[in-house]
Design a protein around this motif. Sequence first.
Motif, PDB file in Angstrom:
ATOM      1  N   GLY A   7     -77.967 -55.009  -0.810  1.00  0.00           N
ATOM      2  CA  GLY A   7     -77.482 -55.534   0.479  1.00  0.00           C
ATOM      3  C   GLY A   7     -78.682 -55.754   1.385  1.00  0.00           C
ATOM      4  N   GLY A   9     -78.535 -57.093   4.551  1.00  0.00           N
ATOM      5  CA  GLY A   9     -78.076 -57.410   5.899  1.00  0.00           C
ATOM      6  C   GLY A   9     -78.684 -56.510   6.955  1.00  0.00           C
ATOM      7  N   ASN A  10     -77.901 -56.263   8.015  1.00  0.00           N
ATOM      8  CA  ASN A  10     -78.393 -55.456   9.141  1.00  0.00           C
ATOM      9  C   ASN A  10     -78.888 -54.088   8.673  1.00  0.00           C
ATOM     10  OD1 ASN A  10     -77.486 -57.356  11.217  1.00  0.00           O
ATOM     11  ND2 ASN A  10     -75.426 -56.737  10.589  1.00  0.00           N
ATOM     12  N   VAL A  11     -78.058 -53.430   7.865  1.00  0.00           N
ATOM     13  CA  VAL A  11     -78.402 -52.065   7.438  1.00  0.00           C
ATOM     14  C   VAL A  11     -79.435 -52.094   6.310  1.00  0.00           C
ATOM     15  CG1 VAL A  11     -77.494 -49.941   6.404  1.00  0.00           C
ATOM     16  CG2 VAL A  11     -76.211 -51.116   8.204  1.00  0.00           C
ATOM     17  N   GLY A  12     -79.110 -52.825   5.231  1.00  0.00           N
ATOM     18  CA  GLY A  12     -80.025 -52.851   4.091  1.00  0.00           C
ATOM     19  C   GLY A  12     -81.394 -53.413   4.461  1.00  0.00           C
ATOM     20  N   GLY A  30     -79.723 -58.695  -3.387  1.00  0.00           N
ATOM     21  CA  GLY A  30     -78.569 -59.351  -2.775  1.00  0.00           C
ATOM     22  C   GLY A  30     -77.410 -59.432  -3.746  1.00  0.00           C
ATOM     23  N   VAL A  46     -73.663 -52.664   1.403  1.00  0.00           N
ATOM     24  CA  VAL A  46     -72.863 -53.890   1.319  1.00  0.00           C
ATOM     25  C   VAL A  46     -71.552 -53.649   2.066  1.00  0.00           C
ATOM     26  CG1 VAL A  46     -73.885 -54.479  -0.912  1.00  0.00           C
ATOM     27  CG2 VAL A  46     -71.729 -53.199  -0.853  1.00  0.00           C
ATOM     28  N   GLU A  53     -68.023 -54.554  -6.813  1.00  0.00           N
ATOM     29  CA  GLU A  53     -68.691 -55.781  -7.257  1.00  0.00           C
ATOM     30  C   GLU A  53     -70.215 -55.625  -7.183  1.00  0.00           C
ATOM     31  OE1 GLU A  53     -67.547 -59.115  -4.853  1.00  0.00           O
ATOM     32  OE2 GLU A  53     -69.233 -60.298  -5.623  1.00  0.00           O
ATOM     33  N   ALA A  69     -74.369 -46.161   2.046  1.00  0.00           N
ATOM     34  CA  ALA A  69     -74.344 -46.329   3.514  1.00  0.00           C
ATOM     35  C   ALA A  69     -73.136 -47.125   3.984  1.00  0.00           C
ATOM     36  CB  ALA A  69     -75.629 -47.023   3.966  1.00  0.00           C
ATOM     37  N   THR A  70     -72.202 -47.418   3.075  1.00  0.00           N
ATOM     38  CA  THR A  70     -71.106 -48.322   3.449  1.00  0.00           C
ATOM     39  C   THR A  70     -70.104 -47.665   4.394  1.00  0.00           C
ATOM     40  OG1 THR A  70     -69.736 -47.670   1.551  1.00  0.00           O
ATOM     41  CG2 THR A  70     -71.220 -49.539   1.234  1.00  0.00           C
ATOM     42  N   ASN A  71     -69.449 -48.484   5.160  1.00  0.00           N
ATOM     43  CA  ASN A  71     -68.246 -48.073   5.876  1.00  0.00           C
ATOM     44  C   ASN A  71     -67.090 -48.900   5.359  1.00  0.00           C
ATOM     45  OD1 ASN A  71     -68.786 -45.904   7.651  1.00  0.00           O
ATOM     46  ND2 ASN A  71     -70.041 -47.283   8.884  1.00  0.00           N
ATOM     47  N   PHE A 100     -76.440 -42.795   6.595  1.00  0.00           N
ATOM     48  CA  PHE A 100     -76.767 -44.036   7.311  1.00  0.00           C
ATOM     49  C   PHE A 100     -75.534 -44.869   7.662  1.00  0.00           C
ATOM     50  CE2 PHE A 100     -80.480 -42.968   4.711  1.00  0.00           C
ATOM     51  CZ  PHE A 100     -81.424 -42.804   5.709  1.00  0.00           C
ATOM     52  N   PHE A 104     -76.023 -47.129  14.412  1.00  0.00           N
ATOM     53  CA  PHE A 104     -75.967 -48.584  14.512  1.00  0.00           C
ATOM     54  C   PHE A 104     -77.288 -49.230  14.105  1.00  0.00           C
ATOM     55  CE2 PHE A 104     -72.608 -47.402  17.577  1.00  0.00           C
ATOM     56  CZ  PHE A 104     -71.561 -48.055  16.945  1.00  0.00           C
ATOM     57  N   ALA A 105     -77.200 -50.213  13.220  1.00  0.00           N
ATOM     58  CA  ALA A 105     -78.399 -50.919  12.775  1.00  0.00           C
ATOM     59  C   ALA A 105     -79.102 -51.613  13.944  1.00  0.00           C
ATOM     60  CB  ALA A 105     -78.027 -51.948  11.708  1.00  0.00           C
TER      61      ALA A 105
HETATM   62  N1  LIG Z   1     -74.140 -52.825  11.125  1.00  0.00           N
HETATM   63  C1  LIG Z   1     -74.181 -51.532  11.377  1.00  0.00           C
HETATM   64  O1  LIG Z   1     -74.616 -51.077  12.449  1.00  0.00           O
HETATM   65  C2  LIG Z   1     -73.730 -50.563  10.316  1.00  0.00           C
HETATM   66  C3  LIG Z   1     -74.062 -49.215  10.494  1.00  0.00           C
HETATM   67  C4  LIG Z   1     -73.732 -48.306   9.505  1.00  0.00           C
HETATM   68  C5  LIG Z   1     -73.072 -48.733   8.346  1.00  0.00           C
HETATM   69  N2  LIG Z   1     -72.726 -50.046   8.228  1.00  0.00           N
HETATM   70  C6  LIG Z   1     -72.080 -50.428   6.957  1.00  0.00           C
HETATM   71  O2  LIG Z   1     -73.142 -50.840   6.101  1.00  0.00           O
HETATM   72  C7  LIG Z   1     -72.697 -51.920   5.270  1.00  0.00           C
HETATM   73  C8  LIG Z   1     -73.559 -53.137   5.533  1.00  0.00           C
HETATM   74  O3  LIG Z   1     -73.398 -53.513   6.899  1.00  0.00           O
HETATM   75  P1  LIG Z   1     -74.303 -54.656   7.510  1.00  0.00           P
HETATM   76  O4  LIG Z   1     -74.082 -54.622   8.957  1.00  0.00           O
HETATM   77  O5  LIG Z   1     -75.679 -54.545   6.957  1.00  0.00           O
HETATM   78  O6  LIG Z   1     -73.578 -55.937   6.915  1.00  0.00           O
HETATM   79  P2  LIG Z   1     -74.214 -57.404   6.750  1.00  0.00           P
HETATM   80  O7  LIG Z   1     -75.289 -57.618   7.738  1.00  0.00           O
HETATM   81  O8  LIG Z   1     -73.054 -58.325   6.690  1.00  0.00           O
HETATM   82  O9  LIG Z   1     -74.910 -57.332   5.312  1.00  0.00           O
HETATM   83  C9  LIG Z   1     -74.180 -57.111   4.164  1.00  0.00           C
HETATM   84  C10 LIG Z   1     -75.052 -57.522   3.008  1.00  0.00           C
HETATM   85  O10 LIG Z   1     -74.358 -57.227   1.803  1.00  0.00           O
HETATM   86  C11 LIG Z   1     -74.517 -58.348   0.953  1.00  0.00           C
HETATM   87  N3  LIG Z   1     -73.437 -58.380  -0.009  1.00  0.00           N
HETATM   88  C12 LIG Z   1     -72.164 -58.744   0.179  1.00  0.00           C
HETATM   89  N4  LIG Z   1     -71.482 -58.619  -0.968  1.00  0.00           N
HETATM   90  C13 LIG Z   1     -72.376 -58.187  -1.880  1.00  0.00           C
HETATM   91  C14 LIG Z   1     -72.306 -57.895  -3.245  1.00  0.00           C
HETATM   92  N5  LIG Z   1     -71.175 -58.010  -3.924  1.00  0.00           N
HETATM   93  N6  LIG Z   1     -73.438 -57.483  -3.865  1.00  0.00           N
HETATM   94  C15 LIG Z   1     -74.600 -57.334  -3.182  1.00  0.00           C
HETATM   95  N7  LIG Z   1     -74.737 -57.616  -1.890  1.00  0.00           N
HETATM   96  C16 LIG Z   1     -73.620 -58.036  -1.262  1.00  0.00           C
HETATM   97  C17 LIG Z   1     -74.503 -59.546   1.873  1.00  0.00           C
HETATM   98  O11 LIG Z   1     -75.086 -60.624   1.228  1.00  0.00           O
HETATM   99  P3  LIG Z   1     -74.949 -62.112   1.812  1.00  0.00           P
HETATM  100  O12 LIG Z   1     -75.991 -62.166   2.886  1.00  0.00           O
HETATM  101  O13 LIG Z   1     -75.243 -62.955   0.638  1.00  0.00           O
HETATM  102  O14 LIG Z   1     -73.545 -62.249   2.347  1.00  0.00           O
HETATM  103  C18 LIG Z   1     -75.357 -59.022   3.027  1.00  0.00           C
HETATM  104  O15 LIG Z   1     -76.730 -59.196   2.791  1.00  0.00           O
HETATM  105  C19 LIG Z   1     -71.218 -52.117   5.598  1.00  0.00           C
HETATM  106  O16 LIG Z   1     -70.458 -51.342   4.712  1.00  0.00           O
HETATM  107  C20 LIG Z   1     -71.114 -51.597   7.029  1.00  0.00           C
HETATM  108  O17 LIG Z   1     -69.800 -51.164   7.344  1.00  0.00           O
HETATM  109  C21 LIG Z   1     -73.051 -50.966   9.184  1.00  0.00           C
END
Ligand SMILES: NC(=O)c1ccc[n+]([C@@H]2O[C@H](COP(=O)([O-])OP(=O)(O)OC[C@H]3O[C@@H](n4cnc5c(N)ncnc54)[C@H](OP(=O)(O)O)[C@@H]3O)[C@@H](O)[C@H]2O)c1
Length: 183
Positions: A7, A9-12, A30, A46, A53, A69-71, A100, A104-105
């Motif tokens: 992943g 995104g914001n967190v990864g 990814g 993710v 998946e 780290a998922t929610n 994690f 918040f990211a």
């Molecule tokens: N944002 C926060 O502050 C925060 C804090 C703590 C925990 N979380 C949790 O951490 C997780 C990620 O959050 P985020 O904010 O980083 O989300 P995000 O920015 O939407 O990033 C999610 C990442 O996961 C990738 N992804 C989606 N499906 C996938 C798969 N099947 N295999 C591999 N990668 C995949 C996405 O790829 P694409 O770019 O190709 O779509 C994207 O890079 C979530 O479970 C969220 O609830 C978030």
Amino acid sequence: MKIAVIGRGNVGGGLADLWEGAGHELQRIGREGGDVSEAEAVVVAVPGGAIAEALANVRGVEGKTVIDATNRVGVEPPEGFSSNAEYVKSRTNGPTAKSFNINFASLYGRIGEASSRPGNLWCGEDEARQDVERLNRDAGYEPVYAGPLENASAQEDFIKLVFGIVQGDMGPFLYRMAPPDRL
Ligand SMILES: NC(=O)c1ccc[n+]([C@@H]2O[C@H](COP(=O)([O-])OP(=O)(O)OC[C@H]3O[C@@H](n4cnc5c(N)ncnc54)[C@H](OP(=O)(O)O)[C@@H]3O)[C@@H](O)[C@H]2O)c1
């Protein structure tokens, strides 16, 4: 350490940047998947509903230390499991932790501004403790142990309380933390 983050995104992506800054070697994976057999620790960041998946697309994760780290916002864990982290354990059979997911990211860039190190919850197996606590500290957090992996369900549900706090009382709190003349 060699760390694979699933992943980007914001967190990864955000944690990968922090750990790279602390001298670790990062592999950013990814949705196309990849081979994590060289990694010493794997972090899953993710969307909660994509955990099955995401793991299915990754090779070499068996026996690895994995930090989930998922929610689960509006989604249930995979059938037969009470948490995503326990599902991860069933797929990898390595040391597993939940961490994690309760910070918040968007604040990763400001961790160093805190008057004391912000705490960051983790629960999971003792075999994962050394890595998860080190990676917490290297991201700028003070790890707070929250019990065994069986507590992962409670730690995943805890995000609902965090959202409630933010939507309710957090406005005045944020104002005290960052009054407009300091922004
Ligand atoms: N944002 C926060 O502050 C925060 C804090 C703590 C925990 N979380 C949790 O951490 C997780 C990620 O959050 P985020 O904010 O980083 O989300 P995000 O920015 O939407 O990033 C999610 C990442 O996961 C990738 N992804 C989606 N499906 C996938 C798969 N099947 N295999 C591999 N990668 C995949 C996405 O790829 P694409 O770019 O190709 O779509 C994207 O890079 C979530 O479970 C969220 O609830 C978030």
